[in-house]
Design a protein around this motif. Structure first.
Motif, PDB file in Angstrom:
ATOM      1  N   TRP A 164      -3.960   0.533 -13.564  1.00 56.77           N
ATOM      2  CA  TRP A 164      -3.741   1.909 -13.675  1.00 56.77           C
ATOM      3  C   TRP A 164      -5.029   2.669 -14.147  1.00 56.77           C
ATOM      4  N   ALA A 165      -5.503   1.945 -15.116  1.00 61.85           N
ATOM      5  CA  ALA A 165      -6.834   2.830 -15.813  1.00 61.85           C
ATOM      6  C   ALA A 165      -8.025   2.602 -14.713  1.00 61.85           C
ATOM      7  N   VAL A 166      -8.029   1.448 -14.009  1.00 60.30           N
ATOM      8  CA  VAL A 166      -9.353   1.456 -13.125  1.00 60.30           C
ATOM      9  C   VAL A 166      -9.013   2.100 -11.835  1.00 60.30           C
ATOM     10  N   PHE A 167      -7.592   2.016 -11.320  1.00 61.97           N
ATOM     11  CA  PHE A 167      -7.717   2.799  -9.887  1.00 61.97           C
ATOM     12  C   PHE A 167      -7.454   4.616 -10.311  1.00 61.97           C
ATOM     13  N   THR A 168      -7.132   4.666 -11.554  1.00 62.13           N
ATOM     14  CA  THR A 168      -7.035   6.102 -11.808  1.00 62.13           C
ATOM     15  C   THR A 168      -8.495   6.711 -11.902  1.00 62.13           C
ATOM     16  N   ALA A 169      -9.192   5.982 -12.583  1.00 64.57           N
ATOM     17  CA  ALA A 169     -10.774   6.293 -12.581  1.00 64.57           C
ATOM     18  C   ALA A 169     -11.571   6.384 -11.297  1.00 64.57           C
ATOM     19  N   PHE A 181     -11.862   3.648   4.406  1.00 61.42           N
ATOM     20  CA  PHE A 181     -12.366   3.412   3.225  1.00 61.42           C
ATOM     21  C   PHE A 181     -11.164   3.655   2.186  1.00 61.42           C
ATOM     22  N   LEU A 182     -10.326   4.771   2.583  1.00 57.56           N
ATOM     23  CA  LEU A 182      -9.079   4.710   1.670  1.00 57.56           C
ATOM     24  C   LEU A 182      -8.108   3.811   1.635  1.00 57.56           C
ATOM     25  N   ALA A 183      -7.941   3.314   3.016  1.00 60.27           N
ATOM     26  CA  ALA A 183      -7.312   2.263   3.453  1.00 60.27           C
ATOM     27  C   ALA A 183      -7.566   0.961   2.508  1.00 60.27           C
ATOM     28  N   VAL A 184      -8.682   0.801   2.212  1.00 56.93           N
ATOM     29  CA  VAL A 184      -8.885  -0.369   1.300  1.00 56.93           C
ATOM     30  C   VAL A 184      -8.481  -0.071  -0.091  1.00 56.93           C
ATOM     31  N   ILE A 185      -8.525   0.920  -0.576  1.00 56.36           N
ATOM     32  CA  ILE A 185      -8.068   1.135  -1.762  1.00 56.36           C
ATOM     33  C   ILE A 185      -6.503   1.301  -2.031  1.00 56.36           C
ATOM     34  N   VAL A 186      -5.966   1.692  -0.919  1.00 56.24           N
ATOM     35  CA  VAL A 186      -4.404   1.965  -1.034  1.00 56.24           C
ATOM     36  C   VAL A 186      -3.908   0.529  -0.567  1.00 56.24           C
ATOM     37  N   ALA A 187      -4.555  -0.357   0.155  1.00 59.41           N
ATOM     38  CA  ALA A 187      -3.825  -1.571   0.492  1.00 59.41           C
ATOM     39  C   ALA A 187      -3.831  -2.426  -0.516  1.00 59.41           C
ATOM     40  N   PRO A 188      -2.725  -3.466  -0.478  1.00 63.53           N
ATOM     41  CA  PRO A 188      -2.645  -4.381  -1.544  1.00 63.53           C
ATOM     42  C   PRO A 188      -3.936  -5.324  -1.273  1.00 63.53           C
ATOM     43  N   VAL A 204      -6.059  19.180  -8.723  1.00 65.75           N
ATOM     44  CA  VAL A 204      -6.112  18.337 -10.050  1.00 65.75           C
ATOM     45  C   VAL A 204      -4.730  18.061 -10.866  1.00 65.75           C
ATOM     46  N   LEU A 205      -3.946  19.203 -10.765  1.00 63.16           N
ATOM     47  CA  LEU A 205      -2.465  19.253 -11.299  1.00 63.16           C
ATOM     48  C   LEU A 205      -1.660  18.298 -10.414  1.00 63.16           C
ATOM     49  N   SER A 206      -1.719  18.273  -9.199  1.00 68.28           N
ATOM     50  CA  SER A 206      -0.979  17.121  -8.411  1.00 68.28           C
ATOM     51  C   SER A 206      -1.411  15.739  -8.552  1.00 68.28           C
ATOM     52  N   LEU A 207      -2.751  15.440  -8.933  1.00 63.79           N
ATOM     53  CA  LEU A 207      -3.250  14.118  -9.100  1.00 63.79           C
ATOM     54  C   LEU A 207      -2.865  13.827 -10.536  1.00 63.79           C
ATOM     55  N   THR A 208      -3.083  14.712 -11.470  1.00 61.86           N
ATOM     56  CA  THR A 208      -2.396  14.503 -12.840  1.00 61.86           C
ATOM     57  C   THR A 208      -1.147  14.018 -12.948  1.00 61.86           C
ATOM     58  N   TRP A 209      -0.302  14.828 -12.015  1.00 64.51           N
ATOM     59  CA  TRP A 209       1.210  14.287 -12.217  1.00 64.51           C
ATOM     60  C   TRP A 209       1.532  13.043 -11.468  1.00 64.51           C
ATOM     61  N   GLU A 210       0.746  12.607 -10.530  1.00 63.51           N
ATOM     62  CA  GLU A 210       0.951  11.280 -10.039  1.00 63.51           C
ATOM     63  C   GLU A 210       0.589  10.157 -11.158  1.00 63.51           C
ATOM     64  N   VAL A 211      -0.954  10.522 -11.777  1.00 62.21           N
ATOM     65  CA  VAL A 211      -1.159   9.752 -12.619  1.00 62.21           C
ATOM     66  C   VAL A 211      -0.362   9.537 -14.139  1.00 62.21           C
ATOM     67  N   LEU A 241       2.185  -0.532  -9.348  1.00 71.19           N
ATOM     68  CA  LEU A 241       2.534   1.025 -10.164  1.00 71.19           C
ATOM     69  C   LEU A 241       1.698   2.293 -10.001  1.00 71.19           C
ATOM     70  N   HIS A 242       0.504   1.565  -9.772  1.00 67.73           N
ATOM     71  CA  HIS A 242      -0.534   2.698  -9.628  1.00 67.73           C
ATOM     72  C   HIS A 242      -0.661   3.145  -7.804  1.00 67.73           C
ATOM     73  N   ASP A 243       0.066   2.705  -6.980  1.00 72.08           N
ATOM     74  CA  ASP A 243      -0.369   2.965  -5.729  1.00 72.08           C
ATOM     75  C   ASP A 243      -0.152   4.520  -5.651  1.00 72.08           C
ATOM     76  N   PRO A 244       0.914   5.038  -6.085  1.00 72.35           N
ATOM     77  CA  PRO A 244       1.104   6.626  -5.712  1.00 72.35           C
ATOM     78  C   PRO A 244      -0.156   7.432  -6.057  1.00 72.35           C
ATOM     79  N   VAL A 245      -1.231   6.953  -7.156  1.00 75.72           N
ATOM     80  CA  VAL A 245      -2.464   7.437  -7.384  1.00 75.72           C
ATOM     81  C   VAL A 245      -3.412   7.416  -6.320  1.00 75.72           C
ATOM     82  N   THR A 246      -3.468   6.184  -5.823  1.00 71.88           N
ATOM     83  CA  THR A 246      -4.464   5.804  -4.890  1.00 71.88           C
ATOM     84  C   THR A 246      -4.067   6.424  -3.574  1.00 71.88           C
TER      85      THR A 246
END
Length: 697
Positions: A392-397, A135-142, A362-369, A152-157
């Protein structure tokens, strides 16, 4: 972290490869496990209904309910789902353009459909991990483009895979000490793990012969790697993350080679790619770049980073030395070890560490966001910025929501309170839990015992006087047979027999189905036991009686002269596991009814539709082959195609394309005449200063 394009591609390729192994491994075993004449026929699980398809999917979410629409019975529908998974995964492995969200969503849906009807044979921990990682591969993949394109939001996912790696690794370490027996606290676990694990290999026997002090030191290393090192996954210093990566990969390779735990180990290695970056992955490719000279500020920063890294390594080594009382005995030339802390102290520290570890995440995710948001703001063009910020907003949420859901199983570790989790998060977790999007991990180490590994031995007889042992291909049987190496194939029946040996007989309802099919001599079930008829003692006539006993197995000791042992195992009988029964026996019939294995619906014949005929043709070609051989053929196919592609790529790189409309001209030798012209042309700018116009001035 730096750019993550290459590690992301490695993760997606690895997940596609593991999907390929999982689908192909299960396809080989479907007739014996779930066929019309299998151990637990899938037709007894899939409900027969005349309701609309959408209503059936809502009540029983599996693609197998679409089988009647194609004129297929449940077994054929299950085989079709498996074959579609094999073909789709193989295409994703070979073609980077197919490693996109849509393909991974299809793979996840296919595997989830199988797990819905797989019962006990598809409920192992690595099945849950494959669903969550898939399931994470679904989010990470193009979305629809190739696997090399970056957003640009790939590091977050992609960060979610690192958090999953932390939960899997740290959860395994906690389970060892929180729910494990005295073996882990006494640091003697590795003296029993190699022989007690699900499918020990031949290498496990040799590792079992290592000195006891070295195995105890290995337990210390394993506990440190699973309880302390996972916190380095979120370290801001690159060297610490890389060190954690290589340590985890080394441990997983050892588990892969000694325990045949292919799927769990391979999935963990795939998650480890989240610790890498493009610079490190590409450092071994191509010529090395010349290092630029550093300014004095950069030199000071590098020195500070080096000192911090050395300090962290020194702290980890110091904690291992003090917590496990590591001392060098110079006389015996060994390293002694002993656990210094108690189980209550460990539980207290675990309560203190759980909440800070969440804040580290949380801090690590915030840094990537924040880094991703700055990248979106720096995009060229107003429309590009707006579109990047929307993504970015959609995938960050989405990432924040998944992270919040994972806190429910993460805080549910042994002796850890999860009362601070919001009720809304709990409700959301309860809604998504049946779909395998978020799981809880931690291997159950209660099965590890000091008095050998329990194993079920099944015997058959024609007259109830002379009993003959039925030996399985992939689990310990006769003492003289060496442990097999079948990675990456996963024999579901052999694994379940190992788990059944640790539990009560009443929990293994499928075992009654196995006994019934062996008494009937069903060929599909027999092929799960032995593919070679010469190795199966009842290949001509099925046994009249079947019984099962519980044995304890131990690895034999190494011979003094270093020669290969004649006996790899030693065993002794413990107790009866299953009474002697025959077809029509009241005891057997009662067990079949109580376990729901009696026929509820008439058996549907195999479909003669074009799809059914194609499935039968494929089955006829695959059935003579063993599971490891099928997976070996797939591996050879993938390796051959990748080799050809690399050769073609190198050849195309070696010959530069010819410009259109122009022909390459061979360089002409420079004659004295041409040389003179060249010299004149070089002197022409100087002579231009002597032009008449300037002389007039």
């Amino acid at each position: 972290m730096g750019e993550i394009g290459l590690p992301r591609s490695m993760f997606l390729w690895s997940v596609a490869t593991i999907y390929l192994f999982a689908f192909a491994s299960l396809y080989v075993q479907i007739p014996g496990l779930y066929g019309n004449e299998g151990i637990v026929p899938v037709r007894l699980v899939v409900p027969q209904s005349d309701r609309p398809v959408l209503d059936q999917l809502q009540a029983f979410p599996t693609l197998l309910v679409l089988g009647p629409q194609l004129g297929l019975n449940p077994q054929q529908a299950m085989e079709l789902v498996c074959l579609l998974g094999v073909l789709l995964a193989l295409a994703a492995v070979l073609l980077s353009s197919l490693r996109n969200s849509l393909v991974f969503l299809c793979l996840w849906a296919l595997y989830f459909s199988l797990c819905q009807v797989g019962q006990d044979f598809l409920q192992s921990q690595w099945d849950s991990l494959l669903l969550e990682a898939g399931f994470l591969a679904v989010i990470v993949a193009p979305f629809l483009c190739g696997g090399s394109s970056l957003r640009l939001h790939d590091p977050v996912t992609f960060w979610l895979t690192r958090w999953l790696l932390f939960r899997v690794t740290f959860g395994a370490g906690v389970a060892k000490l929180a729910r494990g027996g005295s073996e882990w606290w006494s640091l003697s676990a590795l003296s029993h793990v190699f022989e007690s694990q699900g499918s020990p290999s031949l290498l496990a026997w040799y590792c079992h012969q290592l000195p006891a002090w070295l195995l105890r030191l290995g337990v210390v290393l394993l506990l440190e790697a699973q309880l302390v090192v996972p916190f380095l996954f979120f370290a801001p210093l690159r060297c610490l993350r890389l060190s954690a990566f290589y340590l985890q990969v080394l441990l997983q390779l050892g588990s892969l080679l000694t325990g045949n735990l292919s799927a769990m180990s391979l999935l963990t290695i795939a998650l480890c790619f989240s610790l890498l970056d493009d610079e490190h992955v590409s450092s071994g490719q191509g010529p090395k770049k010349k290092k630029k000279s550093k300014t004095w500020m950069q030199s000071i920063g590098s020195l500070i980073s080096l000192l911090l890294e050395l300090g962290v390594f020194a702290l980890i080594i110091y904690s291992a030395v003090e917590l496990f009382q590591l001392r060098i005995d110079w006389e015996q030339k060994i390293v002694t070890s002993k656990t210094k802390f108690t189980q209550q102290q460990f539980a207290d520290v675990l309560k203190l560490v759980t909440v800070p570890s969440i804040w580290v995440g949380v801090l690590s995710l915030t840094w990537e966001v924040v880094a991703a948001m700055l990248g979106c703001v720096c995009a060229r063009g107003v429309l590009s910025k707006l579109w990047a910020l929307i993504q970015w907003a959609v995938f960050t949420a989405l990432a924040a929501g998944i992270f919040a859901l994972t806190l429910v199983p993460y805080t549910a570790m042994e002796n850890v309170s999860s009362s601070k989790i919001l009720p809304e998060v709990r409700k959301a977790y309860n809604m998504v839990e049946p779909y395998g999007l978020v799981g809880a991990y931690g291997i159950d180490h209660n099965s590890l015992t000091e008095d050998g590994r329990p194993e079920i031995v099944i015997e058959g007889s024609m007259d109830q006087h002379k009993w003959t042992e039925i030996e399985f291909m992939y689990k310990p049987g006769k003492e003289s047979r060496a442990p097999p190496l079948m990675t990456p194939y996963q024999p579901r029946l052999d694994w379940q027999l190992w788990e059944a040996a640790h539990g009560a007989q009443e929990d293994s309802h499928w075992f009654t189905g196995l006994v019934q099919r062996l008494l009937q001599g069903k060929r599909d079930v027999v092929r799960l036991v032995q593919t070679d008829d010469a190795q199966y003692p009842f290949s001509q006539t099925p046994p009249t009686f079947i019984r099962a006993g519980l044995y304890k197995y131990w690895f034999t000791e190494d011979s003094q002269d270093g020669s290969q042992p004649q006996q790899w195992w030693r065993r002794h009988f413990v107790q009866e596991f299953y009474p002697a029964v025959r077809l029509g026996d009241p005891v057997l019939e009662s067990m079949l009814r109580s376990h729901g294995l009696k026929e509820k619906h008439p058996v549907r014949a195999m479909s003669d539709s074009p799809v059914g005929q194609a499935l039968a043709l494929v089955r006829d070609q695959v059935s003579p082959l063993s599971g490891p051989l099928v997976l070996l053929a797939l591996l050879a196919t993938v390796a051959s195609v990748c080799l050809v592609k690399s050769m073609i790529g190198q050849k195309s790189k070696g010959v530069p394309p010819e410009p259109r409309g122009k022909k390459d001209k061979e360089p002409q030798p420079v004659t004295h005449k041409n040389k003179g012209k060249k010299d004149n042309s070089e002197e022409r700018p100087q002579d231009s200063d002597r032009s008449p116009r300037k002389r007039r001035k």
